[in-house]
Enzyme design. Structure first.
Site, PDB file in Angstrom:
ATOM      1  N   TYR A   1       0.439  -0.838  -0.252  1.00 24.15           N
ATOM      2  CA  TYR A   1       0.043  -0.012   0.350  1.00 24.15           C
ATOM      3  C   TYR A   1       0.775   0.974   0.009  1.00 24.15           C
ATOM      4  O   TYR A   1       0.437   2.201  -0.842  1.00 24.15           O
ATOM      5  CB  TYR A   1      -0.964  -0.346   1.174  1.00 24.15           C
ATOM      6  CG  TYR A   1      -1.842   0.681   0.814  1.00 24.15           C
ATOM      7  CD1 TYR A   1      -3.271   0.596  -0.093  1.00 24.15           C
ATOM      8  CD2 TYR A   1      -2.563   1.517   1.813  1.00 24.15           C
ATOM      9  CE1 TYR A   1      -4.225   1.105  -0.334  1.00 24.15           C
ATOM     10  CE2 TYR A   1      -3.747   2.508   1.434  1.00 24.15           C
ATOM     11  CZ  TYR A   1      -4.950   2.205   0.611  1.00 24.15           C
ATOM     12  OH  TYR A   1      -5.436   3.206   0.266  1.00 24.15           O
TER      13      TYR A   1
ATOM     14  N   LYS B   1      -3.582   8.217   2.767  1.00 25.93           N
ATOM     15  CA  LYS B   1      -4.439   8.261   3.718  1.00 25.93           C
ATOM     16  C   LYS B   1      -4.357   8.401   4.957  1.00 25.93           C
ATOM     17  O   LYS B   1      -5.369   9.287   5.980  1.00 25.93           O
ATOM     18  CB  LYS B   1      -5.124   6.980   4.563  1.00 25.93           C
ATOM     19  CG  LYS B   1      -5.037   6.259   2.193  1.00 25.93           C
ATOM     20  CD  LYS B   1      -6.374   6.989   1.852  1.00 25.93           C
ATOM     21  CE  LYS B   1      -7.180   5.689   0.543  1.00 25.93           C
ATOM     22  NZ  LYS B   1      -8.114   6.431  -0.123  1.00 25.93           N
TER      23      LYS B   1
HETATM   24  P1  NAD Z   1     -12.205   3.500  -8.685  1.00 23.52           P
HETATM   25  O1  NAD Z   1     -10.820   3.284  -9.879  1.00 23.52           O
HETATM   26  O2  NAD Z   1     -13.619   2.734  -9.310  1.00 23.52           O
HETATM   27  O3  NAD Z   1     -12.282   5.317  -7.946  1.00 23.52           O
HETATM   28  C1  NAD Z   1     -10.825   6.096  -7.741  1.00 23.52           C
HETATM   29  C2  NAD Z   1     -11.655   7.162  -8.792  1.00 23.52           C
HETATM   30  O4  NAD Z   1     -10.257   8.187  -8.449  1.00 23.52           O
HETATM   31  C3  NAD Z   1     -11.886   6.386 -10.167  1.00 23.52           C
HETATM   32  O5  NAD Z   1     -13.455   7.609 -10.131  1.00 23.52           O
HETATM   33  C4  NAD Z   1     -10.971   8.008 -11.206  1.00 23.52           C
HETATM   34  O6  NAD Z   1     -11.064   8.719 -11.533  1.00 23.52           O
HETATM   35  C5  NAD Z   1     -10.915   9.153  -9.492  1.00 23.52           C
HETATM   36  N1  NAD Z   1      -9.547  10.225  -9.939  1.00 23.52           N
HETATM   37  C6  NAD Z   1      -8.250   9.383 -10.166  1.00 23.52           C
HETATM   38  N2  NAD Z   1      -7.233  10.957  -9.927  1.00 23.52           N
HETATM   39  C7  NAD Z   1      -7.944  12.039 -10.416  1.00 23.52           C
HETATM   40  C8  NAD Z   1      -7.891  13.112 -10.100  1.00 23.52           C
HETATM   41  N3  NAD Z   1      -6.845  13.714 -11.073  1.00 23.52           N
HETATM   42  N4  NAD Z   1      -9.787  14.371 -10.406  1.00 23.52           N
HETATM   43  C9  NAD Z   1     -10.601  13.486  -9.902  1.00 23.52           C
HETATM   44  N5  NAD Z   1     -10.800  12.534  -9.636  1.00 23.52           N
HETATM   45  C10 NAD Z   1      -9.434  11.282  -9.905  1.00 23.52           C
HETATM   46  O7  NAD Z   1     -11.383   3.306  -7.387  1.00 23.52           O
HETATM   47  P2  NAD Z   1     -12.223   2.776  -5.569  1.00 23.52           P
HETATM   48  O8  NAD Z   1     -11.764   1.944  -5.349  1.00 23.52           O
HETATM   49  O9  NAD Z   1     -13.950   2.977  -5.613  1.00 23.52           O
HETATM   50  O10 NAD Z   1     -11.751   4.851  -5.558  1.00 23.52           O
HETATM   51  C11 NAD Z   1     -12.162   5.631  -4.734  1.00 23.52           C
HETATM   52  C12 NAD Z   1     -11.707   5.816  -2.884  1.00 23.52           C
HETATM   53  O11 NAD Z   1     -12.179   4.337  -2.522  1.00 23.52           O
HETATM   54  C13 NAD Z   1     -10.456   5.712  -2.956  1.00 23.52           C
HETATM   55  O12 NAD Z   1     -10.313   7.232  -2.219  1.00 23.52           O
HETATM   56  C14 NAD Z   1     -10.026   4.242  -2.432  1.00 23.52           C
HETATM   57  O13 NAD Z   1      -8.560   4.551  -2.045  1.00 23.52           O
HETATM   58  C15 NAD Z   1     -11.027   4.368  -1.661  1.00 23.52           C
HETATM   59  N6  NAD Z   1     -11.071   2.954  -1.489  1.00 23.52           N
HETATM   60  C16 NAD Z   1     -11.003   2.103  -2.147  1.00 23.52           C
HETATM   61  C17 NAD Z   1     -11.052   0.283  -1.179  1.00 23.52           C
HETATM   62  C18 NAD Z   1     -11.089  -0.438  -2.385  1.00 23.52           C
HETATM   63  O14 NAD Z   1     -10.199  -1.661  -1.602  1.00 23.52           O
HETATM   64  N7  NAD Z   1     -11.085  -0.376  -2.844  1.00 23.52           N
HETATM   65  C19 NAD Z   1     -10.769   0.468   0.399  1.00 23.52           C
HETATM   66  C20 NAD Z   1     -10.601   1.668   0.624  1.00 23.52           C
HETATM   67  C21 NAD Z   1     -11.326   3.085  -0.003  1.00 23.52           C
END
Ligand code: NAD
Length: 258
Positions: free
Chosen positions: A158, A165
């Site tokens: 990570y 984070k």
């Molecule tokens: P995802 O890839 O579907 O979403 C990530 C989003 O970030 C995308 O829509 C992308 O377009 C956007 N993004 C990236 N760079 C950007 C920029 N410069 N400007 C605007 N938007 C931008 O993946 P996800 O897993 O749904 O991620 C969403 C959130 O959830 C993130 O913060 C991620 O760290 C967090 N999260 C994810 C998980 C997991 O296991 N998937 C677990 C905990 C937290």
């Protein structure tokens, strides 16, 4: 009852039907919120077309490009919210990015540029979006962001995203303290691992999911809809006394020591 009728909600971070933001948008819509959606624009307009057709059934009344690295687009987003709605009630910050090379191997190998990119997109963006939302949250409001356990504990691969984070979670506390007198609440959801575009960049994500399935009290990982339910709750008046908190939606994994 969870009722978001009459609330204006801006949702960032939908890339496709696996996105956590998509799960959140669906639950906010089901609770009656009026939605606005932002997407990350690209040169060929592919993301715009994909996200537009995905969100169509939720009939968002705003659909806006917003690259959080572009201050002009952030300003234009809130100008458009102001012009169309006059006030904002809910902001969902659900985005992050780090270079794929920085999400595997030795943490100490991260470059200055890779470090800055991860912190800028994944942590500073909450500050800039909250700043844009603040003057529009005239009847109070709720800001919800997405974080992960790797911001408080070491999770293999990570790496720099864990640092981002950690900063993001501290942003939640400082923003909650600043905006509380205005009755704007700021909280984070620490979600368990879910297969998405972003998580597929983290080395060994499938191993992380299998580990959670084996060890977490609920013996499974969570869904986008479950995270969406928690986001809808935090966005609603049912959570009116909750701010500055990180809510774990992770099948209970966080409590386990072994
Ligand atoms: P995802 O890839 O579907 O979403 C990530 C989003 O970030 C995308 O829509 C992308 O377009 C956007 N993004 C990236 N760079 C950007 C920029 N410069 N400007 C605007 N938007 C931008 O993946 P996800 O897993 O749904 O991620 C969403 C959130 O959830 C993130 O913060 C991620 O760290 C967090 N999260 C994810 C998980 C997991 O296991 N998937 C677990 C905990 C937290």
């Amino acid at each position: 009852m969870l009722d978001l009728t009459g609330k204006n909600a801006l949702v960032t971070g939908i890339a496709n039907n696996r996105s956590i933001a998509w799960g959140i948008a669906q639950q906010l819509h089901a609770a009656g919120a009026n939605l606005g959606v932002t997407y990350l624009p690209d040169d060929k307009g592919k993301m715009e077309n994909k996200v537009r057709s995905l969100v169509e059934p939720l009939a968002p009344s705003l659909f806006l490009p917003c690259n959080v690295q572009d201050d002009g687009q952030v300003t234009a987003t809130f100008d458009a919210v102001n012009a169309a709605w006059g006030k904002l009630d809910i902001l969902i910050h659900c985005l992050a990015f780090a270079n794929r090379d920085d999400l595997m191997g030795d943490f100490s190998a991260v470059s200055r540029q890779g470090f800055q990119t991860a912190l800028d997109i994944s942590a500073y963006s909450l500050v800039s979006l909250a700043r844009g939302a603040k003057p529009l949250m005239t009847s109070g409001g709720s800001i919800v962001t997405l974080t992960y356990l790797g911001g408080v504990r070491v999770v293999p691969n990570y790496n720099v995203m864990g640092i981002a984070k950690a900063a993001l979670e501290m942003n939640v506390r400082y923003l909650a303290a600043e905006m509380g007198p205005q009755q704007v609440r700021v909280n984070g959801i620490s979600a368990g691992p879910i297969r998405t575009l972003a998580s597929s960049a983290v080395g060994g994500i499938l191993d992380m999911i299998h580990h959670v399935e084996a060890v977490a009290p609920l013996r499974r990982t969570v869904t986008q809809q479950e995270v969406g339910n928690a986001a809808a709750f935090l966005s609603s008046d049912l959570a009116s006394g909750i701010t500055g908190q990180i809510l774990y939606v992770d099948s209970g994994y966080e409590i386990m020591g072994m």
